[in-house]
Design a protein around this motif. Sequence first.
Motif, PDB file in Angstrom:
ATOM      1  N   GLU A 140       0.704  -1.186  -0.063  1.00  0.00           N
ATOM      2  CA  GLU A 140       0.016   0.042  -0.042  1.00  0.00           C
ATOM      3  C   GLU A 140       0.891   1.283   0.080  1.00  0.00           C
ATOM      4  O   GLU A 140       2.001   1.173   0.760  1.00  0.00           O
ATOM      5  N   GLN A 141       0.364   2.347  -0.856  1.00  0.00           N
ATOM      6  CA  GLN A 141       1.348   3.436  -0.805  1.00  0.00           C
ATOM      7  C   GLN A 141       0.523   4.512  -0.243  1.00  0.00           C
ATOM      8  O   GLN A 141      -0.643   4.892  -0.587  1.00  0.00           O
ATOM      9  N   TRP A 142       1.094   5.285   0.841  1.00  0.00           N
ATOM     10  CA  TRP A 142       0.552   6.635   1.260  1.00  0.00           C
ATOM     11  C   TRP A 142       1.129   7.831   0.625  1.00  0.00           C
ATOM     12  O   TRP A 142       2.466   7.675   0.308  1.00  0.00           O
ATOM     13  N   GLN A 143       0.764   8.903   1.187  1.00  0.00           N
ATOM     14  CA  GLN A 143       1.495  10.229   1.248  1.00  0.00           C
ATOM     15  C   GLN A 143       1.279  11.030   2.316  1.00  0.00           C
ATOM     16  O   GLN A 143       0.460  10.864   3.085  1.00  0.00           O
TER      17      GLN A 143
ATOM     18  N   ARG B  72       5.278  16.634  -1.262  1.00  0.00           N
ATOM     19  CA  ARG B  72       4.733  15.499  -0.898  1.00  0.00           C
ATOM     20  C   ARG B  72       6.022  14.362  -0.708  1.00  0.00           C
ATOM     21  O   ARG B  72       6.681  14.415  -1.371  1.00  0.00           O
ATOM     22  N   ILE B  73       5.677  13.642   0.218  1.00  0.00           N
ATOM     23  CA  ILE B  73       6.504  12.337   0.446  1.00  0.00           C
ATOM     24  C   ILE B  73       5.507  11.347   0.118  1.00  0.00           C
ATOM     25  O   ILE B  73       4.364  11.107   0.713  1.00  0.00           O
ATOM     26  N   TRP B  74       5.903  10.400  -0.702  1.00  0.00           N
ATOM     27  CA  TRP B  74       5.047   9.134  -0.879  1.00  0.00           C
ATOM     28  C   TRP B  74       5.959   8.141  -0.222  1.00  0.00           C
ATOM     29  O   TRP B  74       7.164   7.964  -0.367  1.00  0.00           O
ATOM     30  N   TYR B  75       5.142   7.134   0.396  1.00  0.00           N
ATOM     31  CA  TYR B  75       6.018   6.044   0.892  1.00  0.00           C
ATOM     32  C   TYR B  75       5.205   4.705   0.717  1.00  0.00           C
ATOM     33  O   TYR B  75       3.553   4.692   0.780  1.00  0.00           O
ATOM     34  N   CYS B  76       5.603   3.675   1.111  1.00  0.00           N
ATOM     35  CA  CYS B  76       5.045   2.328   1.128  1.00  0.00           C
ATOM     36  C   CYS B  76       5.213   1.593   2.397  1.00  0.00           C
ATOM     37  O   CYS B  76       6.329   1.793   2.899  1.00  0.00           O
TER      38      CYS B  76
ATOM     39  N   ASP C 130       4.747  -4.173   6.070  1.00  0.00           N
ATOM     40  CA  ASP C 130       4.638  -4.803   7.561  1.00  0.00           C
ATOM     41  C   ASP C 130       5.473  -6.038   7.846  1.00  0.00           C
ATOM     42  O   ASP C 130       6.140  -6.005   8.845  1.00  0.00           O
ATOM     43  N   GLU C 131       5.766  -6.722   6.846  1.00  0.00           N
ATOM     44  CA  GLU C 131       6.639  -8.016   7.090  1.00  0.00           C
ATOM     45  C   GLU C 131       8.025  -7.747   7.546  1.00  0.00           C
ATOM     46  O   GLU C 131       8.602  -8.342   8.246  1.00  0.00           O
ATOM     47  N   LYS C 132       8.455  -6.708   6.884  1.00  0.00           N
ATOM     48  CA  LYS C 132       9.800  -6.175   7.074  1.00  0.00           C
ATOM     49  C   LYS C 132       9.987  -5.018   8.058  1.00  0.00           C
ATOM     50  O   LYS C 132      11.046  -4.778   8.614  1.00  0.00           O
ATOM     51  N   ARG C 133       8.769  -4.649   8.504  1.00  0.00           N
ATOM     52  CA  ARG C 133       8.446  -3.575   9.595  1.00  0.00           C
ATOM     53  C   ARG C 133       9.499  -2.137   9.068  1.00  0.00           C
ATOM     54  O   ARG C 133      10.389  -1.893   9.750  1.00  0.00           O
ATOM     55  N   THR C 134       9.229  -1.860   7.853  1.00  0.00           N
ATOM     56  CA  THR C 134       9.863  -1.224   7.091  1.00  0.00           C
ATOM     57  C   THR C 134       8.826   0.065   6.091  1.00  0.00           C
ATOM     58  O   THR C 134       7.658  -0.499   5.912  1.00  0.00           O
ATOM     59  N   VAL C 135       9.305   1.292   6.390  1.00  0.00           N
ATOM     60  CA  VAL C 135       8.663   2.230   5.588  1.00  0.00           C
ATOM     61  C   VAL C 135       9.620   2.553   4.456  1.00  0.00           C
ATOM     62  O   VAL C 135      10.791   3.074   4.620  1.00  0.00           O
ATOM     63  N   TRP C 136       9.068   2.078   2.956  1.00  0.00           N
ATOM     64  CA  TRP C 136      10.072   2.857   1.727  1.00  0.00           C
ATOM     65  C   TRP C 136       9.559   4.015   1.345  1.00  0.00           C
ATOM     66  O   TRP C 136       8.299   3.963   0.824  1.00  0.00           O
ATOM     67  N   MET C 137      10.332   4.819   0.998  1.00  0.00           N
ATOM     68  CA  MET C 137       9.977   6.090   0.552  1.00  0.00           C
ATOM     69  C   MET C 137      10.409   5.981  -0.978  1.00  0.00           C
ATOM     70  O   MET C 137      11.359   5.506  -1.327  1.00  0.00           O
ATOM     71  N   THR C 138       9.092   6.239  -1.700  1.00  0.00           N
ATOM     72  CA  THR C 138       8.963   6.132  -3.171  1.00  0.00           C
ATOM     73  C   THR C 138       9.205   7.142  -3.863  1.00  0.00           C
ATOM     74  O   THR C 138       9.543   7.195  -5.230  1.00  0.00           O
TER      75      THR C 138
END
Length: 82
Positions: free
Chosen positions: A45-48, A56-60, A63-71
């Motif tokens: 899921e991608q959020w902003q 804007r910062i978009w990120y995914c 949950d599995e890796k307990r990570t937020v990926w900045m896209t």
Amino acid sequence: MCAAAPANARRAWDRITADPRDRDDRQHPLKGSLGTRNVDGRDLEQWQHEVTSGGRIWYCIDDEKRTVWMTDCSVGHPKATE
């Protein structure tokens, strides 16, 4: 983003890393085809987070890796949402 709006960028980073799914007028999931993004072979899921009126910062959220990926990070309004 950090050079253009350092205080706002810091607040955004603190909010995203504390609770990436916290919804309010600045932080929310993207909709439609932008609502998911493939990261490392998985659709996430991608959020902003709206850092400034246009920035804007978009990120995914992974949950599995307990990570937020900045896209994506832009100081101007993203063309993809127009």
